[in-house]
Design a protein around this motif. Sequence first.
Motif, PDB file in Angstrom:
ATOM      1  N   SER A  23       0.823  -1.213   0.000  1.00 44.33           N
ATOM      2  CA  SER A  23       0.000   0.000   0.000  1.00 44.33           C
ATOM      3  C   SER A  23       0.853   1.256   0.000  1.00 44.33           C
ATOM      4  N   GLN A  24       2.144   1.087   0.162  1.00 39.24           N
ATOM      5  CA  GLN A  24       3.031   2.243   0.252  1.00 39.24           C
ATOM      6  C   GLN A  24       3.187   2.922  -1.113  1.00 39.24           C
ATOM      7  N   ALA A  25       3.411   4.227  -1.069  1.00 35.97           N
ATOM      8  CA  ALA A  25       3.516   5.017  -2.297  1.00 35.97           C
ATOM      9  C   ALA A  25       4.917   4.958  -2.876  1.00 35.97           C
ATOM     10  N   ILE A  26       5.523   3.777  -2.838  1.00 35.45           N
ATOM     11  CA  ILE A  26       6.850   3.618  -3.423  1.00 35.45           C
ATOM     12  C   ILE A  26       6.720   3.469  -4.923  1.00 35.45           C
ATOM     13  N   LYS A  27       7.716   3.915  -5.622  1.00 35.60           N
ATOM     14  CA  LYS A  27       7.740   3.697  -7.057  1.00 35.60           C
ATOM     15  C   LYS A  27       8.276   2.295  -7.307  1.00 35.60           C
ATOM     16  N   LYS A  28       8.054   1.817  -8.512  1.00 35.01           N
ATOM     17  CA  LYS A  28       8.538   0.488  -8.861  1.00 35.01           C
ATOM     18  C   LYS A  28      10.030   0.396  -8.567  1.00 35.01           C
ATOM     19  N   PRO A  29      10.431  -0.615  -7.826  1.00 31.56           N
ATOM     20  CA  PRO A  29      11.849  -0.727  -7.459  1.00 31.56           C
ATOM     21  C   PRO A  29      12.760  -0.679  -8.678  1.00 31.56           C
TER      22      PRO A  29
ATOM     23  N   LEU B  52      -2.587  11.472   2.261  1.00 30.22           N
ATOM     24  CA  LEU B  52      -1.992  10.171   1.944  1.00 30.22           C
ATOM     25  C   LEU B  52      -0.497  10.293   1.678  1.00 30.22           C
ATOM     26  N   THR B  53      -0.088  11.411   1.090  1.00 32.53           N
ATOM     27  CA  THR B  53       1.342  11.637   0.876  1.00 32.53           C
ATOM     28  C   THR B  53       2.077  11.702   2.206  1.00 32.53           C
ATOM     29  N   THR B  54       1.471  12.367   3.189  1.00 29.70           N
ATOM     30  CA  THR B  54       2.065  12.451   4.523  1.00 29.70           C
ATOM     31  C   THR B  54       2.245  11.068   5.140  1.00 29.70           C
ATOM     32  N   LEU B  55       1.277  10.196   4.892  1.00 28.21           N
ATOM     33  CA  LEU B  55       1.328   8.842   5.437  1.00 28.21           C
ATOM     34  C   LEU B  55       2.125   7.884   4.558  1.00 28.21           C
ATOM     35  N   ASP B  56       2.544   8.346   3.377  1.00 28.47           N
ATOM     36  CA  ASP B  56       3.278   7.519   2.411  1.00 28.47           C
ATOM     37  C   ASP B  56       2.424   6.375   1.881  1.00 28.47           C
TER      38      ASP B  56
ATOM     39  N   ASP C  45      -0.209   4.935  -1.146  1.00 28.69           N
ATOM     40  CA  ASP C  45      -0.615   5.051  -2.536  1.00 28.69           C
ATOM     41  C   ASP C  45      -2.109   5.366  -2.567  1.00 28.69           C
ATOM     42  N   GLN C  46      -2.525   6.344  -3.366  1.00 29.54           N
ATOM     43  CA  GLN C  46      -3.933   6.707  -3.401  1.00 29.54           C
ATOM     44  C   GLN C  46      -4.800   5.600  -4.010  1.00 29.54           C
ATOM     45  N   LYS C  47      -4.201   4.670  -4.724  1.00 31.24           N
ATOM     46  CA  LYS C  47      -4.967   3.534  -5.244  1.00 31.24           C
ATOM     47  C   LYS C  47      -5.445   2.615  -4.124  1.00 31.24           C
ATOM     48  N   ALA C  48      -4.892   2.805  -2.919  1.00 33.14           N
ATOM     49  CA  ALA C  48      -5.275   1.965  -1.781  1.00 33.14           C
ATOM     50  C   ALA C  48      -6.618   2.358  -1.192  1.00 33.14           C
ATOM     51  N   ILE C  49      -7.191   3.474  -1.635  1.00 31.64           N
ATOM     52  CA  ILE C  49      -8.466   3.930  -1.079  1.00 31.64           C
ATOM     53  C   ILE C  49      -9.600   3.006  -1.512  1.00 31.64           C
TER      54      ILE C  49
END
Length: 351
Positions: free
Chosen positions: A209-215, A252-256, A258-262
């Motif tokens: 669920s984290q807003a990380i980019k593809k490794p 969501l950015t503050t929490l890190d 991904d907005q797709k997790a909503i």
Amino acid sequence: MKTEKWAIVTLSQDGMVLAQRILEHLEDKKCQLYTKEKYANETATIITTDITTFMGSLMNEYQMICCIMATGIVVRAIAPYLQHKSSDPGILVMDTKGEFVISLLSGHLGGANDAARLLAERLKAQAVITTGTDVKGTMAVDILAQKIKCAIDNYTDAKDITALILNDDLIALDNQENCDLEAVILPKNIELVTGLSNLNRYAGVIITSQAIKKPELPIPSVKLVPRKLVLGIGCRRDMPAERIIQAIQKTLTTLDFDQKAIKSLATIGLKAEEPGIIAACAFFGAKKVIIPNEMVQMVQSRFAASEFVFKTTGLYAVSEPCGYVASQFGKCLLEKQKLNGITLSVWQDQN
């Protein structure tokens, strides 16, 4: 769960005979029959336009469209309206004798493959499935995502990884969110691993669920995002949609995350028709959940009370009680935040 809506479309008398058989065998679906005026009976709705225009009118109204006609006619009729595999309805095509049920479009996410099998079984016909993973008896990334209730971060990546699965390449699955995989039969070439560092030898599927980019790996990978975030929301009347969307994105950015997790936005009945909330639900692809006042009153003592909110709504709190109830009394990830006329709280769904 809502009953699946099917449209049955035919342009011939023989097709009408088959259509009546289909209706008799799909009593568990909400079916509507369409045909030309000269073939119509009391169960049919008359097609009054050309077939291409008519098919366009159905694409956003039905989950499944079964066409009893030549495949070429169907392909040409639906072509102008195709958007994306994540939103297009399932399209089936049948011959007028009822010997074959072809899964033409949206076989996986649209459910056409399963629908073709179902209809073929009930009519004693032959299902025609051409998607590679189904033919080979393996699994596509989009089906895995669907089974574990995840959003796909990038469909091009998903297609690339599916091709590798089909090619029997070894794929690593990093289940960072501990999604329930017990009922999922993974292909033999998908191996469960722990930690991104273990992906350096394989192509990877990463569940997070984290807003990380593809490794940044020297191999292909795709991110699947579990839809488990519930946002409790309150706002002043006629709050612009842009401000609500921006507030959610900032939170969501503050929490890190991904907005797709909503998964959903939860609020009270007084805000059910608030245009900004409705637009935000559409923007994030989230469900709007309305919590009855009685439910809010049962749990509002758990949260900080506001006399101002009570004067305007008759309730002492909105965001947190709504998020708490809508998340199945889940874990609070962020307590109520006041954002210039908008209140937000973030919860993890327990379901």
